[in-house]
Design a protein around this motif. Structure first.
Motif, short mmCIF file in Angstrom:
data_model
loop_
_atom_site.label_atom_id
_atom_site.label_comp_id
_atom_site.label_asym_id
_atom_site.label_seq_id
_atom_site.Cartn_x
_atom_site.Cartn_y
_atom_site.Cartn_z
N ALA A 27 0.83 -1.20 0.00
CA ALA A 27 0.00 0.00 0.00
C ALA A 27 0.86 1.25 0.00
CB ALA A 27 -0.90 0.00 1.22
N GLU A 28 0.27 2.35 -0.37
CA GLU A 28 0.94 3.63 -0.31
C GLU A 28 1.03 4.05 1.16
OE1 GLU A 28 2.15 4.79 -3.14
OE2 GLU A 28 3.11 6.37 -1.98
N TYR A 29 2.14 4.70 1.51
CA TYR A 29 2.34 5.18 2.87
C TYR A 29 1.17 6.07 3.30
CZ TYR A 29 4.86 7.50 6.73
OH TYR A 29 5.26 8.01 7.95
N GLY A 30 0.58 5.76 4.41
CA GLY A 30 -0.51 6.59 4.93
C GLY A 30 -1.90 6.22 4.43
N ASP A 31 -2.00 5.23 3.57
CA ASP A 31 -3.34 4.78 3.17
C ASP A 31 -4.06 4.22 4.38
OD1 ASP A 31 -3.09 5.49 0.55
OD2 ASP A 31 -3.01 3.45 -0.25
N VAL A 80 -7.20 2.14 5.86
CA VAL A 80 -8.37 1.30 5.61
C VAL A 80 -9.31 1.46 6.80
CG1 VAL A 80 -9.23 -1.06 5.46
CG2 VAL A 80 -7.25 -0.36 4.11
N HIS A 100 -4.40 9.09 1.99
CA HIS A 100 -3.93 10.36 2.52
C HIS A 100 -3.23 11.18 1.44
CE1 HIS A 100 -4.21 9.98 7.07
NE2 HIS A 100 -4.38 11.26 6.86
N TRP A 101 -2.40 10.49 0.64
CA TRP A 101 -1.59 11.21 -0.35
C TRP A 101 -2.45 12.00 -1.32
CZ3 TRP A 101 -2.33 10.14 -5.48
CH2 TRP A 101 -2.95 8.93 -5.79
N PHE A 102 -3.54 11.42 -1.74
CA PHE A 102 -4.40 12.10 -2.71
C PHE A 102 -5.01 13.36 -2.09
CE2 PHE A 102 -8.37 13.04 -4.77
CZ PHE A 102 -8.11 12.83 -6.11
N VAL A 130 -3.65 1.94 9.58
CA VAL A 130 -2.90 2.85 8.71
C VAL A 130 -1.81 2.03 8.05
CG1 VAL A 130 -1.60 4.98 8.56
CG2 VAL A 130 -3.28 4.69 10.38
N HIS A 131 -1.87 1.90 6.76
CA HIS A 131 -0.89 1.06 6.08
C HIS A 131 0.47 1.72 6.01
CE1 HIS A 131 -3.04 -2.49 4.80
NE2 HIS A 131 -4.12 -1.74 4.82
N GLU A 132 1.48 0.86 6.09
CA GLU A 132 2.88 1.27 6.03
C GLU A 132 3.30 2.12 7.23
OE1 GLU A 132 4.92 0.04 3.45
OE2 GLU A 132 3.09 -1.13 3.29
N SER A 133 2.49 2.15 8.28
CA SER A 133 2.87 2.93 9.45
C SER A 133 3.93 2.20 10.25
CB SER A 133 1.63 3.18 10.33
OG SER A 133 1.19 1.95 10.88
N THR A 134 4.60 2.95 11.11
CA THR A 134 5.63 2.35 11.95
C THR A 134 5.04 1.23 12.80
OG1 THR A 134 6.66 4.51 12.07
CG2 THR A 134 7.43 2.85 13.61
#
Lengths: 319, 148
Positions: free
Chosen positions: B44-48, B50, B67-69, B134-138
């Protein structure tokens, strides 16, 4: 209820066709020329081309009703109503009838077909009504099922499982593993790479330097929902936090933060606005608290140590 | 004093923070030692984000919020201060009723600023079975499956 209405309208349409066909075909033809031709005339995005029988063989089997419905709702790479949202259902149906009638040797095809319209036209036409939606919907998307990422070994045992190779970064929604690739609408969502193209790069997160993109004016996100002239009140105040241990001290810049955020986002719920009142630790940041509420979720991640720990202890006395 | 605040605000009060500081190191160490066996193949993109608090129970796909969009178009403040989105995936109790009434997503997704709610599957686009996170989160990447 709705389906009854639909059947009735289909039925009456069929009856009408016998004598009203010329008029209907004309309006279908007109719509085709002004809207649909941009995709269905050229075959762009795998749109079935007008009059090319091979493109239509499978589609005509579905019947006109299904094709009309698909054209209205969107299918594969075709956005709803081909992006021309101002068209009525009847107009779409007329185009379907027209396009089917252009198939060689089958002018009578009572079956239907998808339709679409040109995203570009739609962009211009309905920009005022639904600017963002059109922008999203109109994006050409990569073929949904054409390529699947090849299965990789167990993530645990791959070299640095947290570091993705370039081929796995900024994937389109259809391939990112969290979107349902089988949903038609997923293909209509924007591809991150497309948006990130002109933006400065970074080595983590979205692989984009958001702060630089903002300061260089490459993006211009609104500060107010309605009023695009409102600008943030930027506070240019650095807070230096002395750090125990060997890491350089932290310099916290209010400037970059107030470009994006409101004071109330952080104060007082996350940080008490008073010197010495906040006991911050990397442990709690990694657990998603304090700075970690954003850094490690949306803002650049904690792997970028030196972006915060930026003031070397050996240099210059601290304030 | 902080303990008397409603739970939802208490998640990020100093009381919790102090507790976390006290126990943070031990927790961190323990969690990093947990074998990371639950990693999904998601890229997933960082910050996506679900959001699947109520979607699947109601027979819809989970919502994916990119989030990025949105941050290309709006600064954080618009949603997180003006619209009242809390900084926590699943912490906002968002329902379609509220959205249609113009709250949360509905402040923009009303056919005026952004496309309207009839485009169900543009938001409800998540892979079935994906949990709120939150995808790609720490937290997701290092600490492992707390939120799954």
């Amino acid at each position: 209820m709705r389906s009854t209405q639909l059947s009735i309208s289909c039925l009456s349409l069929t009856l009408l066709l016998a004598w009203a066909a010329p008029a209907l075909a004309e309006s279908g033809a007109e719509t085709y020329r002004t809207k649909c031709i941009q995709c269905h005339g050229t075959g762009v995005l795998n749109a079935p081309k007008l009059g090319v029988a091979a493109d239509w063989v499978e589609r005509t089997k579905k019947g006109k009703a299904v094709l009309t419905r698909n054209a209205i709702n969107g299918i594969n790479q075709m956005p709803p109503k081909g992006g021309s949202l101002q068209l009525s259902g009847a107009e779409i149906e007329a185009v379907v009838v027209y396009m089917l009638a252009q198939l060689p040797g089958d002018g009578a095809a009572a079956k239907a077909k998808p339709v679409s319209t040109a995203a570009k036209t739609a962009k211009a036409d309905s920009a005022a009504a639904a600017p963002k939606r059109v922008a999203e919907v109109a994006k050409p998307k990569p073929k949904p099922s054409a390529k699947k990422p090849k299965p990789r070994g167990k993530p645990v045992n791959t070299f640095n499982r947290l570091m993705r190779p370039p081929s796995q970064r900024n994937l389109p929604p259809t391939r990112d593993g969290i979107h349902d690739a089988s949903s038609v609408e997923t293909a209509a969502l924007q591809h991150p790479k497309e948006a990130f193209g002109p933006m400065p790069k970074s080595n983590s997160g979205n692989r984009v330097d958001w702060v630089a993109a903002l300061s260089k004016g490459i993006i211009d996100p609104r500060f107010d929902l309605e009023d695009d002239t409102k600008k943030p009140i930027v506070l240019d105040l650095n807070i230096v936090r002395e750090v125990k241990g060997s890491m350089p001290d932290v310099v916290y810049p209010h400037k970059q933060h107030t470009e994006w955020l409101d004071c109330s986002n952080c104060h007082p719920s996350i940080f008490i606005p008073k010197k010495g009142a906040n006991n911050i630790s990397m442990a709690s940041i990694l657990l998603g608290q304090q700075c970690g509420v954003c850094h490690g979720r949306v803002a650049f991640p904690v792997s970028e140590c030196r972006k915060c720990h930026s003031k070397n202890k050996s240099k210059v006395a601290k304030k | 004093m902080y303990e008397s605040l409603p739970t939802i605000t208490a998640t990020r009060t100093d009381a919790t923070v102090r507790t976390a500081n006290r126990r943070g190191s031990a927790w961190l160490l323990a969690m990093l030692l947990i074998p990371a066996i639950f990693f999904s193949a998601a890229n997933a993109e960082y910050g996506d984000v679900v959001i699947n608090e109520v979607s699947e129970e109601a027979g819809m796909r989970p919502v994916v919020f990119p989030h990025w969009f949105h941050r290309i178009r709006f600064r954080c403040k618009v949603c997180h201060a003006d619209l009242g989105f809390k900084f926590e995936a699943g912490g906002n109790d968002i329902t379609m009723l509220k959205i249609i009434d113009g709250e949360y997503c509905g402040a923009c997704h009303n056919g005026n600023i952004a496309w309207s709610v009839e485009n169900c599957n543009l938001c409800h686009s998540g892979k079935p079975g994906t949990k709120t996170q939150v995808h790609e989160s720490t937290l997701q990447k290092l600490v492992s499956p707390v939120k799954r």
